[in-house]
Design an enzyme around this catalytic site. Structure first.
Site, PDB file in Angstrom:
ATOM      1  N   LYS A   1       0.851  -1.194   0.000  1.00 54.38           N
ATOM      2  CA  LYS A   1       0.000   0.000   0.000  1.00 54.38           C
ATOM      3  C   LYS A   1       0.882   1.238   0.000  1.00 54.38           C
ATOM      4  CE  LYS A   1      -3.457   2.549   2.692  1.00 54.38           C
ATOM      5  NZ  LYS A   1      -4.295   2.584   3.920  1.00 54.38           N
TER       6      LYS A   1
ATOM      7  N   GLU B   1      -9.664  10.385  12.404  1.00 51.09           N
ATOM      8  CA  GLU B   1      -8.770   9.283  12.775  1.00 51.09           C
ATOM      9  C   GLU B   1      -7.959   9.614  14.022  1.00 51.09           C
ATOM     10  OE1 GLU B   1      -6.102   5.894  10.578  1.00 51.09           O
ATOM     11  OE2 GLU B   1      -7.056   7.488   9.439  1.00 51.09           O
TER      12      GLU B   1
ATOM     13  N   GLU C   1      -7.318  -2.839   1.900  1.00 49.47           N
ATOM     14  CA  GLU C   1      -6.686  -1.596   2.346  1.00 49.47           C
ATOM     15  C   GLU C   1      -6.879  -1.419   3.854  1.00 49.47           C
ATOM     16  OE1 GLU C   1      -7.071   3.243   1.657  1.00 49.47           O
ATOM     17  OE2 GLU C   1      -7.998   1.873   0.202  1.00 49.47           O
TER      18      GLU C   1
ATOM     19  N   GLU D   1     -11.659  10.961  -5.043  1.00 45.18           N
ATOM     20  CA  GLU D   1     -11.665  10.808  -3.584  1.00 45.18           C
ATOM     21  C   GLU D   1     -10.970  11.977  -2.907  1.00 45.18           C
ATOM     22  OE1 GLU D   1      -9.796   7.727  -0.344  1.00 45.18           O
ATOM     23  OE2 GLU D   1     -10.829   6.850  -2.080  1.00 45.18           O
TER      24      GLU D   1
END
Length: 456
Positions: free
Chosen positions: A199, A244, A289, A430
């Site tokens: 990733k 987050e 992911e 996105e």
């Protein structure tokens, strides 16, 4: 893995060689607005969620640092400050007493200064309790409830005005154009498909040019109201509302919230409540992911814990602009040989950067970020939050945010996780979804396609 160097160090009252503070109980907060009624100055520091948290004014002490040892040096500075401090704290709850707000650069190679800032006045609220803290380095200053209230009143005399959108407000290009960002994503996908990494997170920026000075306090209030499930932050010109939580430490318990996997709510079909679950939880790409991100955090956190729990499957977190796949992690911290548990800032040092904002393996991902982004992230995607004298603290990842570079220029950042199945056009879209919270709060259109890119 050894525990990072800083452990909790609570200063003793009456032994001041530097900072001095008093914390007192402070009235009832308005149940509707909470701390937001104190977000009235553009230079205030803040950490707010659902009306609770901390708002700080002024500056009594500051530490700035760059380089790969930024966390270690900041911890050592905080420990020195605490060793000589005098603290009067009748509440002794997380966030009361001496605290420092902090913001750290994403990259160890960044020229951006990471910082810890000790405010002069702090208003705090948590779980129905509110408090007021006054912090000074004046050995002769009076430490009393009256002195604290007078200091707060001085900051609240003239609240900063709101601003209206102006005809001259515009959104301009950042370092990469949209087409250049898609090329970077395509290159990143090639590296993932070649097996070099699993990733990679690639970010880009856009720049808001305002006709009149930005009203930071107004922006923060709007973010906090619209995104009440996020943590709205402001530290020295870094502003935003992150979904987050990198790490929260309260006594011996650590908590984190990991996000990876995103679905734009714009254009979602009406009358289909299972749509986000079907699209996110039913997507191998999104689940892959997310699994990379959660494994990265738990594997790094595990050596510091005696037990740890997390969701067996991610849940769908609903925000006004997007849905995310999310997992919450809770851990009991293990004491070291001296019976001390790691502080929140020590765990930040161990955890950053996570796969959610860098990629994995992080060394390979970090090198590709520098090669493909052509961007100095500065504090974007770095840790932002606060720490107190007992080592408690909350540190989010500086996402969905911006840096106020001048009173009329604000740089916004957004990034996406790139895996083998990523499509450049979808990742570009996105980023616009993730720019949306700041664009709305600034009163700017949700999308603007720059015509010219200025390489910086």
């Amino acid at each position: 893995m050894s525990t990072p160097s800083l452990t909790a160090l609570t200063p003793a009252p009456g032994q001041s060689r530097g900072l001095r503070s008093i914390t007192v109980a402070y009235g009832d907060m308005d149940p509707q607005s909470g701390l937001l009624e104190y977000v009235v100055r553009n230079d205030a520091h803040s950490w707010i969620r659902r009306g609770g948290g901390l708002v700080g004014y002024g500056e009594t002490a500051r530490f700035s640092v760059t380089g790969p040892d930024r966390f270690t040096q900041a911890q050592e500075w905080w420990r020195r400050e605490l060793a000589g401090a005098e603290v009067v704290d009748e509440l002794r709850v997380p966030g009361s007493g001496l605290i420092a707000f902090g913001s750290f650069a994403f990259s160890k190679t960044s020229p951006h200064e990471s910082r810890l800032i000790v405010p002069e006045v702090v208003v705090g609220s948590s779980e129905g309790r509110s408090w007021l803290t006054f912090i000074t380095d004046d050995a002769e200053a009076e430490l009393s409830a009256e002195a604290a209230e007078a200091a707060l009143a001085a900051y609240l005399i003239e609240p900063d005005a709101d601003r209206a959108s102006m005809p001259g407000d515009r959104l301009g290009p950042g370092v990469l154009s949209e087409d250049e960002y898609k090329v970077a994503v395509a290159e990143g996908v090639k590296h993932v498909q070649a097996g070099e990494l699993s990733k990679l997170v690639l970010a880009r920026d856009v720049v808001a040019h305002l006709e009149t000075p930005v009203a930071t306090a107004q922006v923060l209030r709007e973010l906090a109201v619209r995104y009440e499930d996020c943590w709205t932050y402001a530290v020295d010109g870094l502003i935003g509302s992150t979904p987050e939580m990198l790490i929260k430490v309260e006594d011996n318990t650590a908590q984190a919230r990991v996000l990876a996997g995103t679905l734009d709510r714009a254009g979602a079909p009406e009358g289909d409540p299972e749509y986000p679950n079907r699209v996110l939880a039913g997507s191998d790409k999104q689940l892959h992911e997310h699994r990379i991100a959660i494994d990265s955090l738990t594997e790094t956190l595990q050596p510091f814990t005696s037990s740890m729990t997390s969701h067996s499957e991610p849940f769908v977190l609903q925000l006004p602009n997007v849905w995310h796949l999310a997992s919450d992690v809770t851990a009991q911290l293990a004491p070291d040989d001296d019976g001390r548990v790691p502080t929140s800032l020590a765990l930040v040092q161990a955890l950053h950067p996570t796969a959610a904002v860098c990629g994995t393996p992080t060394t390979v991902a970090g090198a590709l970020i520098r090669e493909l982004e052509h961007l100095q992230r500065g504090p974007y995607a770095g840790p932002v939050g606060w720490i107190d004298a007992a080592g408690n603290g909350e540190w989010g990842i500086a996402l969905r945010g911006a840096v106020v570079e001048t009173p009329t220029r604000v740089r916004l950042y957004a990034g996406c996780g790139i895996v083998a199945g990523s499509q450049p056009e979808a990742e570009l879209a996105e980023t616009w979804t993730k720019f949306r919270p700041m664009l709305e709060a600034l009163g700017l259109p949700h999308r603007s396609t720059p015509l010219v890119t200025n390489r910086q």
